[in-house]
Write a protein that holds these residues in place. Structure first.
Motif, PDB file in Angstrom:
ATOM      1  N   LYS A 101       0.853  -1.185   0.000  1.00  0.00           N
ATOM      2  CA  LYS A 101       0.000   0.000   0.000  1.00  0.00           C
ATOM      3  C   LYS A 101       0.892   1.240   0.000  1.00  0.00           C
ATOM      4  CE  LYS A 101      -3.484   2.296   2.888  1.00  0.00           C
ATOM      5  NZ  LYS A 101      -4.207   2.237   4.186  1.00  0.00           N
ATOM      6  N   LYS A 153       1.129   5.695  -0.371  1.00  0.00           N
ATOM      7  CA  LYS A 153       0.405   6.954  -0.210  1.00  0.00           C
ATOM      8  C   LYS A 153       0.076   7.613  -1.541  1.00  0.00           C
ATOM      9  CE  LYS A 153       2.173   7.993   4.403  1.00  0.00           C
ATOM     10  NZ  LYS A 153       2.973   8.906   5.245  1.00  0.00           N
ATOM     11  N   GLU A 186      -1.323   6.433  -3.916  1.00  0.00           N
ATOM     12  CA  GLU A 186      -2.647   6.001  -4.388  1.00  0.00           C
ATOM     13  C   GLU A 186      -3.691   7.093  -4.151  1.00  0.00           C
ATOM     14  OE1 GLU A 186      -3.453   2.287  -2.450  1.00  0.00           O
ATOM     15  OE2 GLU A 186      -1.520   1.439  -3.059  1.00  0.00           O
ATOM     16  N   THR A 187      -3.608   7.769  -3.022  1.00  0.00           N
ATOM     17  CA  THR A 187      -4.536   8.865  -2.729  1.00  0.00           C
ATOM     18  C   THR A 187      -4.351  10.010  -3.713  1.00  0.00           C
ATOM     19  OG1 THR A 187      -4.504   8.290  -0.375  1.00  0.00           O
ATOM     20  CG2 THR A 187      -5.293  10.483  -0.949  1.00  0.00           C
ATOM     21  N   ASP A 188      -3.090  10.325  -4.043  1.00  0.00           N
ATOM     22  CA  ASP A 188      -2.807  11.396  -4.998  1.00  0.00           C
ATOM     23  C   ASP A 188      -3.314  11.031  -6.397  1.00  0.00           C
ATOM     24  OD1 ASP A 188      -1.442  12.976  -3.070  1.00  0.00           O
ATOM     25  OD2 ASP A 188       0.324  11.724  -3.311  1.00  0.00           O
ATOM     26  N   GLU A 201      -5.857   9.085  -7.061  1.00  0.00           N
ATOM     27  CA  GLU A 201      -7.316   9.221  -7.002  1.00  0.00           C
ATOM     28  C   GLU A 201      -7.728  10.681  -7.164  1.00  0.00           C
ATOM     29  OE1 GLU A 201      -9.655   7.047  -6.905  1.00  0.00           O
ATOM     30  OE2 GLU A 201      -8.757   5.160  -6.215  1.00  0.00           O
ATOM     31  N   ARG A 202      -7.011  11.560  -6.521  1.00  0.00           N
ATOM     32  CA  ARG A 202      -7.335  12.994  -6.591  1.00  0.00           C
ATOM     33  C   ARG A 202      -7.159  13.516  -8.020  1.00  0.00           C
ATOM     34  NH1 ARG A 202      -3.867  14.570  -2.996  1.00  0.00           N
ATOM     35  NH2 ARG A 202      -5.237  14.102  -1.245  1.00  0.00           N
ATOM     36  N   SER A 242       2.928   1.357  -9.384  1.00  0.00           N
ATOM     37  CA  SER A 242       1.790   2.108  -8.842  1.00  0.00           C
ATOM     38  C   SER A 242       0.870   2.599  -9.947  1.00  0.00           C
ATOM     39  CB  SER A 242       2.288   3.294  -8.002  1.00  0.00           C
ATOM     40  OG  SER A 242       2.971   2.851  -6.847  1.00  0.00           O
ATOM     41  N   GLU A 245       4.332   3.850   5.643  1.00  0.00           N
ATOM     42  CA  GLU A 245       4.072   2.862   4.591  1.00  0.00           C
ATOM     43  C   GLU A 245       4.720   1.522   4.931  1.00  0.00           C
ATOM     44  OE1 GLU A 245       3.718   5.319   0.448  1.00  0.00           O
ATOM     45  OE2 GLU A 245       5.653   5.413   1.478  1.00  0.00           O
ATOM     46  N   TRP A 283       2.527  -0.257   7.301  1.00  0.00           N
ATOM     47  CA  TRP A 283       1.404  -0.898   6.625  1.00  0.00           C
ATOM     48  C   TRP A 283       1.811  -2.276   6.105  1.00  0.00           C
ATOM     49  CZ3 TRP A 283       0.092   3.956   3.180  1.00  0.00           C
ATOM     50  CH2 TRP A 283      -0.546   4.915   3.972  1.00  0.00           C
ATOM     51  N   ASP A 342      -4.080   1.861   9.890  1.00  0.00           N
ATOM     52  CA  ASP A 342      -4.114   3.324   9.903  1.00  0.00           C
ATOM     53  C   ASP A 342      -4.451   3.886  11.276  1.00  0.00           C
ATOM     54  OD1 ASP A 342      -3.569   3.339   7.209  1.00  0.00           O
ATOM     55  OD2 ASP A 342      -5.654   3.556   6.587  1.00  0.00           O
ATOM     56  N   HIS A 353       2.081  19.451   3.612  1.00  0.00           N
ATOM     57  CA  HIS A 353       1.169  19.343   2.462  1.00  0.00           C
ATOM     58  C   HIS A 353      -0.007  20.316   2.647  1.00  0.00           C
ATOM     59  CE1 HIS A 353       3.518  15.929   1.358  1.00  0.00           C
ATOM     60  NE2 HIS A 353       3.111  15.214   2.391  1.00  0.00           N
TER      61      HIS A 353
END
Length: 437
Positions: free
Chosen positions: A3, A5, A7-9, A11-12, A35, A150, A153, A159, A437
């Motif tokens: 997993k 991080k 991945e969130t970016d 998606e955005r 990724s 990460e 994880w 989380d 951020h």
């Protein structure tokens, strides 16, 4: 799978009302291609991938500027995947081999039929002009080796644990003793394994450190090959020497680079581009000395005084004897963790988007790091690896100087969270909670 991080970016980016092309930058072997592929499989019906190293003949597709219609006709002939408007991602990998992609991408994004992702290594030195694509056509994501969260994880830490850590860090409250011990044990593993996905995957599979070290050495061998392939011929020897000297230079008392070890006759001006090459290729992280710990830090940095770190702490620890790795895992109190802790801290702060500086004064002493947060506040940081973490003369001296207007100093080490006057003590594994951020 690991997993990440990013991945969130991703998606955005995908959810944006008007999608740009996406450029994912970062060093080799940090998981960029994996990724993007994983994201593409779960968000698109069709994915067309073009790799400019595996298929160098594809470079000719972009040899001269063309309009979108011409480019897409050529792409249709070059890939086996159907190109269906609104359902297809076209992924250009190893784009450092194809400078012409810069011109082409604006045409393709303007056309709007497909989505585009780009990735490659050494972009900071080989394809710097790709960032000249006009605003509105290209979004950029910087990717790094796995940070400690990460890594946790990958070790089945959920989380919720880091949510608790963030709350305790913000509230300046002590962490539960059991959780603290468990995370310090995991951090010791992280210092040895590091954050390269292949090394983490190997460790998750069988727990073997020997397998991890083999992977780490192979990665460093790839970095050296990149130097031989991409750096200017006249600079290659110096760049490789600098890269190989990082572990020994970090073990020096002041951790600053000594130019005489590279070339006894060369001046800094002659070597500056060699250091910049390693930083631009994302295989090294630089922290520059500043004249004063005041905002803006960039204005007072001294280019010829700096520390250099590997982009991954595992690559540093893997450079030492196996005995050192065992001692780190066992938490031996008598070994010097200083260089390893500092490299891990530099890696974590860099992953959070901070530019790194340090301060050294004959009168006040030396601070390990200075960073500037999103509100332009300067944060002084000391990294301690032993029980004497409350001894920090430089931090005390700098905080006492009223002209610097520093409200809080951070000391990260093997300690729990506590606040004493202007100093926050926190576990080394929480340094990534200083987010930018």
């Amino acid at each position: 799978m690991l997993k990440r991080k990013i991945e969130t970016d991703l998606e955005r980016w995908h959810a944006a009302p008007r999608r740009t092309a996406l450029l994912v930058t970062g060093a080799r072997q940090i998981g960029k291609t994996y990724s993007i592929r994983h994201f593409a499989r779960t968000h698109y019906e069709y994915v067309a991938e073009l790799n400019f190293i595996e298929n160098p003949e594809l470079i000719s597709l972009f040899s001269t500027p063309r309009d979108a219609k011409n480019l897409l006709m050529r792409l249709e002939l070059a890939v086996d995947t159907p190109l269906v408007p609104g359902k297809t991602l076209i992924f250009f990998d190893e784009v450092q081999q194809c400078r012409e992609i810069v011109t082409a991408i604006k045409f393709l994004v303007d056309d709007g039929r497909y989505d585009y992702a780009l990735s490659g290594s050494l972009l900071g030195v080989e394809l710097e002009d790709i960032r000249s694509v006009p605003v509105g056509y290209m979004s950029e994501l910087d990717m790094h080796p796995l940070d400690f969260e990460e890594f946790c994880w990958s070790q089945n830490i959920g989380d919720n644990i880091f949510a608790v850590l963030r709350d305790h860090f913000e509230q300046r409250r002590e962490i539960d003793a059991f959780i603290h011990r468990r995370l310090m044990d995991l951090y010791a593993k992280y210092l040895v394994v590091g954050g390269m996905p292949a090394a983490v995957d190997s460790f998750c599979a069988d727990g073997s450190i020997l397998g991890v070290r083999t992977i780490q050495e192979n990665i460093k061998r790839e970095y050296r090959r990149d130097i031989s392939q991409y750096a200017h011929k006249a600079d290659r020897l110096h760049i490789r020497t600098i890269y190989d000297l990082v572990p020994s230079e970090l073990n020096n008392p002041n951790k600053r680079f000594t130019f005489a070890k590279i070339d006894k006759t060369a001046r800094f001006q002659a070597l500056a581009s060699d250091f910049d090459w390693l930083v631009g290729a994302d295989v090294a992280i630089a922290a520059y000395n500043v004249d004063e710990p005041c905002s803006p830090l960039e204005m007072s940095k001294e280019r010829n005084l700096f520390k250099l770190f590997y982009n991954d702490v595992g690559l540093l620890t893997g450079s030492f004897l196996r005995k050192t790795a065992i001692e780190v895992l066992d938490g031996e109190p008598d070994i010097n963790y200083g260089s390893i802790y500092e490299n891990a801290a530099a890696q974590e702060l860099s992953a959070q988007g901070f530019n790194l500086y340090y301060f050294n004064s004959k009168k006040l002493g030396e601070l390990d790091f200075l960073i500037q947060d999103r509100n332009d506040n300067v944060l002084p940081i000391e990294i301690k690896s032993g029980k004497s973490y409350k001894r920090h003369h430089a931090m005390d001296n700098v905080l006492a100087e009223s002209k610097y207007h520093l409200d809080t100093g951070y000391v990260f080490g093997p300690c729990n969270i506590s606040q004493e006057e202007k100093i926050l003590y926190a576990p080394i594994y929480t340094i990534g909670l200083l987010e930018n951020h």
